[in-house]
Each structure stands twice: as structure tokens, then as C-alpha cells.
Write a protein that holds these residues in place. Structure first.
Motif, short mmCIF file in Angstrom:
data_model
loop_
_atom_site.label_atom_id
_atom_site.label_comp_id
_atom_site.label_asym_id
_atom_site.label_seq_id
_atom_site.Cartn_x
_atom_site.Cartn_y
_atom_site.Cartn_z
N ASN A 140 20.57 -29.00 11.61
CA ASN A 140 19.30 -29.42 11.03
C ASN A 140 18.15 -28.99 11.94
N ASP A 141 17.27 -28.16 11.43
CA ASP A 141 16.16 -27.63 12.24
C ASP A 141 15.19 -28.73 12.65
N GLU A 142 14.98 -29.73 11.80
CA GLU A 142 14.05 -30.80 12.16
C GLU A 142 14.57 -31.59 13.36
N ILE A 143 15.89 -31.82 13.38
CA ILE A 143 16.49 -32.51 14.53
C ILE A 143 16.34 -31.66 15.79
N LYS A 144 16.67 -30.37 15.67
CA LYS A 144 16.55 -29.48 16.85
C LYS A 144 15.13 -29.47 17.38
N ASN A 145 14.15 -29.28 16.47
CA ASN A 145 12.76 -29.20 16.90
C ASN A 145 12.29 -30.51 17.50
N GLY A 146 12.71 -31.62 16.89
CA GLY A 146 12.29 -32.92 17.40
C GLY A 146 12.84 -33.22 18.79
N LEU A 147 14.07 -32.74 19.08
CA LEU A 147 14.66 -32.97 20.40
C LEU A 147 14.15 -32.00 21.44
N ALA A 148 13.49 -30.93 21.02
CA ALA A 148 13.00 -29.93 21.98
C ALA A 148 11.55 -30.15 22.37
N VAL A 149 10.90 -31.16 21.76
CA VAL A 149 9.47 -31.39 22.04
C VAL A 149 9.30 -32.29 23.27
N GLU A 150 8.32 -32.00 24.07
CA GLU A 150 7.93 -32.89 25.17
C GLU A 150 6.78 -33.76 24.66
N TYR A 151 7.08 -34.99 24.32
CA TYR A 151 6.10 -35.85 23.65
C TYR A 151 5.05 -36.35 24.63
N SER A 152 3.79 -36.37 24.12
CA SER A 152 2.68 -36.82 24.97
C SER A 152 2.39 -38.31 24.78
N ASN A 153 2.86 -38.87 23.68
CA ASN A 153 2.63 -40.31 23.47
C ASN A 153 3.79 -40.89 22.67
N ASN A 154 3.92 -42.20 22.69
CA ASN A 154 5.03 -42.89 22.05
C ASN A 154 4.92 -42.86 20.52
N TYR A 155 3.70 -42.70 20.02
CA TYR A 155 3.55 -42.69 18.56
C TYR A 155 4.25 -41.49 17.95
N GLU A 156 4.05 -40.30 18.54
CA GLU A 156 4.71 -39.11 18.03
C GLU A 156 6.23 -39.24 18.13
N MET A 157 6.67 -39.85 19.23
CA MET A 157 8.10 -40.05 19.40
C MET A 157 8.63 -41.02 18.34
N TYR A 158 7.90 -42.09 18.10
CA TYR A 158 8.32 -43.06 17.08
C TYR A 158 8.35 -42.42 15.70
N LYS A 159 7.38 -41.57 15.41
CA LYS A 159 7.32 -40.90 14.11
C LYS A 159 8.58 -40.03 13.91
N PHE A 160 9.00 -39.34 14.98
CA PHE A 160 10.22 -38.54 14.89
C PHE A 160 11.44 -39.43 14.67
N TYR A 161 11.48 -40.56 15.40
CA TYR A 161 12.60 -41.49 15.23
C TYR A 161 12.67 -42.01 13.80
N ASN A 162 11.55 -42.47 13.29
CA ASN A 162 11.52 -43.16 12.01
C ASN A 162 11.68 -42.23 10.82
N ASP A 163 11.04 -41.05 10.89
CA ASP A 163 11.01 -40.15 9.72
C ASP A 163 12.21 -39.21 9.66
N ILE A 164 12.76 -38.82 10.79
CA ILE A 164 13.79 -37.77 10.79
C ILE A 164 15.12 -38.29 11.34
N LEU A 165 15.08 -38.84 12.57
CA LEU A 165 16.32 -39.19 13.25
C LEU A 165 17.07 -40.32 12.54
N SER A 166 16.36 -41.40 12.25
CA SER A 166 17.02 -42.57 11.69
C SER A 166 17.64 -42.31 10.31
N PRO A 167 16.94 -41.64 9.37
CA PRO A 167 17.58 -41.39 8.05
C PRO A 167 18.86 -40.57 8.16
#
Length: 559
Positions: free
Chosen positions: A62-89
Motif C-alpha cells: 500500500n503506497d499510502e502506508i509506505k509514504n506515511g511511514l517515510a515522512v518526518e512529521y513536524s507536529n502531532n496533528y499530521e501524525m494523528y491524521k495519518f493514524y486515523n485516516d490510513i493506518l487504523s482502517p
């Protein structure tokens, strides 16, 4: 006394043979039952594993998973958005749909906040003995937890950039995974599954006799499996789990068979004794009787011996000879009935076999499915999927050939070219193909499916094992030489030694496909045609197929 010995000896010999063969016959039947039960369980487990692998593949690629795990997040909101929208489902849905899946977790060395059991730091697992193997392998690893609570499927998330290292682990309920093996029989059986390193993965024993369960330790039980001593007390069958390097052993005590056969063996003994007693009495009484109308009986027997079963035998006497004549008449009548019954049975059996042969696979569903996949791939701009669907459609269309075994040379080449294109896609175009084909030979005919096994051997046993930095090369040639066609398949793989070269077309080799091609050609065209191999270790292997020219409009060979 001569009559007594001559009559009783065959009865005793036949009865004794049956007495000892009953045990062997039931052992064979028990082995068949065990084999069927074990193979069915292995198919069930293979189906489960393939289902788990499909779930993991959907996440790994899954490209969305790969891209989400390769990002260096600058804030917790972006990280939470990745968790909630992509990782958790993606990770939380499968366990809710399949109760046997305990959890799915991704481990990463990206400095991200842990997210429940869905995302954990890579340090949580990098101390396991299988970690290095998983990080260097492209295969999903199947493990059993040390406490035998879960079965774990572990795979590396493939990232071309390798910015971070990521591992996915699926945990499956141990009991549910092996539940089919715990209910094969009500009792009195044992199952052991060993991995490739002869370590126990699953052990289940349920014997009514407690001495059988406690007779050996786990290590001793495994040793008895490998040295063959377990078969002294048990009926044993084994089967391999296709999706992983596991071997399952199913065994039941021999005493069960002995107990089951005891009434039958006693019946055989009683029948032998009763038959011999009756025989003795009959011989004794017959010796006391003056044989009278034997001549008439003899003539009738001669007619029956010549095949005339229409003879009618009559006798009004009430003595032993009269009774014998009547019995002979009954025997002839029953013999006629038995012949008719056997005749009808053979006809019914042939009709049943013919009906079984008439069950054919309709390929239209398969072709329509491939066509739908192709159209969907084109709409999604997935060119490789479209190409694969087209190649598969061409390959199976030419392979099935509407059930005919004779095809045009052009169709056979079309089949093998489609197969090579599929292999190139599966190998990411890691090898080259060169064709040298005489198109003037395309209108001739030949047996189908002669070239594909040769190409498959060249790729699997030649190019795939090639060492060195230069690319693999496959050369397909076709030329006409006088009244024959010569096909050759050459690869620049690892080659073969002289021993392998000599045995490639004999029964000593494991290559059934090549031997099958050679045998088919010689059976159909004659012993002067077939396959010829030449090879050099580390450089090349070349196989040449020679067949006579056969014109499309003729049924006979043109030599």
C-alpha cells in the motif's frame, strides 16, 4: 486319505492367507483414511495461510502506508491524521472481520509516537532471532510464539528508498489456526507438525490409553518419527504444508486395527474348521456310495466345458449322485446369471467412467474474467496488469486449444511467447529474450505444449540460478532442416554437469516435464525424433527438439 489331504489342504492354505491378509488390508485402508484426513486438513491450513498472506500483501504494497511511514512529521496533528485516516482502517479492520486474527502491528524505526498495538517502535522486535532474516528476505515468515499462544506472520514493508526500516507482524490465534487438526477423530490419534529445522510447531495427542500419551517425551517422539521406530506401534502418515516448510505427521495405534480385525479373524478360523469338517464328512459318505449315473454327468460337463451353457441337466434319483447332478444344473444356471450380472456391471462401470470423462471445464468464464481484469486495468492506467491479463488470456487459450492436441506451429509459438512475456513481467524484465524464427514454417502442425516445459526449465533451472552481473539471456530458434523442424531453447544460465546431462531424459531425473515431452514426441512421431541436450557448466544449456514436418491439410506424417 488322498482325497482328504487334497481337499483340505487348499482350504487350509486359502483360509490361512486370508487370516493374515485381513490385517494388512485394514492397515492399508487405515493409511488411506489417515492420508485423506491429513491432506484435507493441510488444504484447509493452506487456505488460511493464503488468506492471511493476501491481507498482509494489501498492507505491504500500500503506497499510502509506505509514504506515511517515510515522512518526518513536524507536529502531532499530521501524525494523528495519518493514524486515523490510513493506518487504523487498514490494520484494525481485518481482526474485526476474522476472529482468528488477534492483531496486526507495524514496527518502524521512524521516530513516530506509538499508536496502541497498530504502530510500535522497531526496537520492540529487533532482538528476536528471526529479525535479521526478515529484514533481508522478500518472503513472509511464519513463526509460532514461544508460549504457543499465537501464530505469527512477519514481513518487511518494501520501500525502494529505504528511508526507514518497517516490519509488519500479524498474530493469529494458535488454537483456531490448528483447530482442524484437533478434531480429525474422536480419540486415539496424535498429530505433530515440525518446521524445517525439525522443531515442533504443533503437538496434539488424544489416546484412550494413558500409557501411549506418556510413553515418550517430545524430543523422543520426534526422534521416533525420523528413525522410523514409531511405525512399529502406530500407523503413520505424513503430508507437507505447501505454503511453508512444515511437515505434518498423523498416527494411530496398531492395536486399534488388531482389535477391529479380531472378530473377522475368528470368523475365518471358524469357517476354515467348519469347511474342513464338512469336507471330511462328504468324502467319507461319498466313499460309501456306489457311483452310478456319472457318465451322463460327465457328458454334460464336457458340453459346459466347451462353453455351451444352454445344457439342461435332469435326474430323478434321490441318492448322492442324483443330488450332485441337480446341483450341477443349478450351478450352470447360476453361472449364466453371474455372467450376465458381470456383463451388466462392466457396462454400467464403463457408462459411469464415460460420464466422468464428459465433465469438461468451460474456459469461457476464465477468458471473460481475464478480459474484465484487462479492461479494469486499462481504466486504472495499470499497464503491467493489463499486459499480464492479455498474456495469460493468450497463454491459456493456446494451451487449452479447444481440447485438441494438434496445433499449428504459429499457435505453439504464440503460446510459448505469451508464457515468456508472463515470466518477464514476473521477473521484472531481469532477463532478455532473442527470437530467431523461420516464419515460412508457421503453417505446419505439431503436438501442442512441447516448447513451454523447455522454456520453463531454462528459466527456473538456468537463468534464475545464474551467477554474475551480466543479464540472463534466452534464445528461441526455429528452422527447417530438410524434412524436419528444429526448435531450440538456449539459456546462459548455470549449465549442467555431465551426470545431469546424461540423466535428464531418463527415469533417474526429477524433471517430469522434459521427460514427458520427449516421450510424447517419440510415441507420436517415432523413436528417431525427440530432445537433445548440450550444456557447459557456468556458461549455457541448449535443448533441441526435432520433429517431422506435418502439413495442416494431411493427417499422416510427411517424412
Amino acid at each position: 486319505m488322498i482325497c482328504i489331504i487334497a481337499s483340505c489342504l487348499p482350504i487350509f492354505a486359502l483360509g490361512s492367507m486370508w487370516y493374515y491378509q485381513i490385517q494388512d488390508l485394514l492397515v492399508i485402508r487405515e493409511k488411506e483414511n489417515l492420508s485423506n484426513a491429513l491432506n484435507q486438513s493441510m488444504l484447509n491450513m493452506d487456505y488460511k495461510i493464503n488468506n492471511y498472506l493476501n491481507i498482509i500483501d494489501q498492507i505491504v504494497w500500500n503506497d499510502e502506508i509506505k509514504n506515511g511511514l517515510a515522512v518526518e512529521y513536524s507536529n502531532n496533528y499530521e501524525m494523528y491524521k495519518f493514524y486515523n485516516d490510513i493506518l487504523s482502517p487498514l490494520l484494525a479492520t481485518p481482526p474485526t472481520l476474522q476472529t482468528d486474527i488477534h492483531s496486526i502491528t507495524i514496527y518502524t524505526d521512524n521516530e513516530m509516537n506509538p499508536y496502541d498495538q497498530l504502530l510500535r517502535p522497531l526496537t520492540d522486535i529487533n532482538q528476536h532471532n528471526w529479525f535479521d532474516h526478515v529484514m533481508t528476505s522478500s518472503q513472509t515468515r511464519l513463526e509460532v510464539s514461544p508460549s504457543n499462544e499465537t501464530v505469527q506472520l512477519i514481513s518487511r514493508l518494501f520501500d525502494e528508498n529505504r528511508t526507514f526500516n518497517n516490519v509488519i507482524k500479524m498474530e493469529i490465534n494458535y488454537q483456531q489456526f490448528f483447530d482442524s487438526l484437533s478434531s480429525l477423530f474422536e480419540e486415539d490419534y496424535g498429530v505433530i507438525i515440525l518446521d524445517s529445522e525439525r522443531q515442533p510447531v504443533f503437538i496434539y495427542e488424544n489416546f484412550s490409553d494413558s500409557n501411549l500419551m506418556g510413553q515418550f517425551s517430545t524430543a523422543e517422539r520426534i526422534d521416533t518419527l525420523y528413525n522410523g521406530s514409531l511405525e512399529d506401534d502406530f500407523v503413520l502418515q505424513q503430508a507437507d504444508l505447501v505454503s511453508c516448510e512444515w511437515t505434518a505427521y498423523l498416527y494411530r495405534p496398531n492395536d486399534l486395527i488388531s482389535a477391529a480385525t479380531f472378530p473377522m479373524r475368528m470368523t475365518v478360523v471358524l469357517v476354515i474348521a467348519l469347511s474342513m469338517l464338512i469336507m471330511l464328512l462328504s468324502i467319507y459318505l461319498l466313499a460309501k456310495v456306489v457311483v452310478r449315473p456319472l457318465e451322463k454327468l460327465s457328458k454334460n460337463m464336457e458340453r459346459v466345458e466347451k462353453g455351451d451353457l444352454t445344457v439342461s441337466v435332469f435326474n430323478s434319483g434321490t441318492d448322492e449322485i442324483g443330488s450332485l447332478i441337480k446341483q450341477f444344473g443349478n450351478m450352470v444356471h447360476k453361472l449364466k446369471n453371474m455372467i450376465n450380472q458381470v456383463y451388466k456391471s462392466k457396462i454400467a462401470q464403463q457408462e459411469y467412467e464415460m460420464k466422468a470423462l464428459q465433465a469438461q471445464i468451460n474456459p469461457h468464464f476464465f477468458y471473460n474474467s481475464l478480459s474484465l481484469i484487462n479492461s479494469k486495468a486499462i481504466m486504472a492506467e495499470q499497464e503491467e496488469i493489463s499486459q499480464m491479463a492479455q498474456h495469460l488470456s493468450t497463454f491459456y487459450r493456446t494451451t487449452l486449444n479447444k481440447g485438441r492436441s494438434i496445433v499449428e506451429v504459429e499457435k505453439e509459438l504464440e503460446n510459448v511467447i505469451s508464457y515468456i512475456n508472463i515470466q518477464q513481467l514476473m521477473h521484472s524484465n531481469s532477463f532478455d529474450v532473442h527470437y530467431e524464427l523461420d516464419k515460412s514454417t508457421y503453417h505446419y502442425t505439431m503436438l501442442n505444449l512441447l516448447l513451454q516445459p523447455l522454456v520453463e526449465n531454462a528459466i527456473n533451472h538456468g537463468i534464475d540460478h545464474k551467477e554474475g552481473s551480466d543479464r540472463g539471456l534466452l534464445i528461441i530458434r526455429l528452422k527447417r532442416r530438410e524434412n524436419t523442424l528444429e526448435f531450440s531453447v538456449e539459456d546462459n544460465g548455470i549449465g549442467m554437469n555431465s551426470a545431469a546431462l546424461k540423466s535428464i531424459l531418463t527415469t533417474e531425473t526429477e524433471g517430469y516435464g522434459v521427460r514427458n515431452v520427449h516421450n510424447r514426441v517419440q510415441l507420436y512421431y517415432g523413436s528417431s525424433y525427440g530432445l537433445m541436450y548440450e550444456s557447459e557448466i557456468g556458461h549455457y544449456t541448449k535443448v533441441t527438439l526435432v520433429i517431422p514436418i506435418v502439413h495442416r491439410e494431411k493427417n499422416s506424417l510427411t517424412i
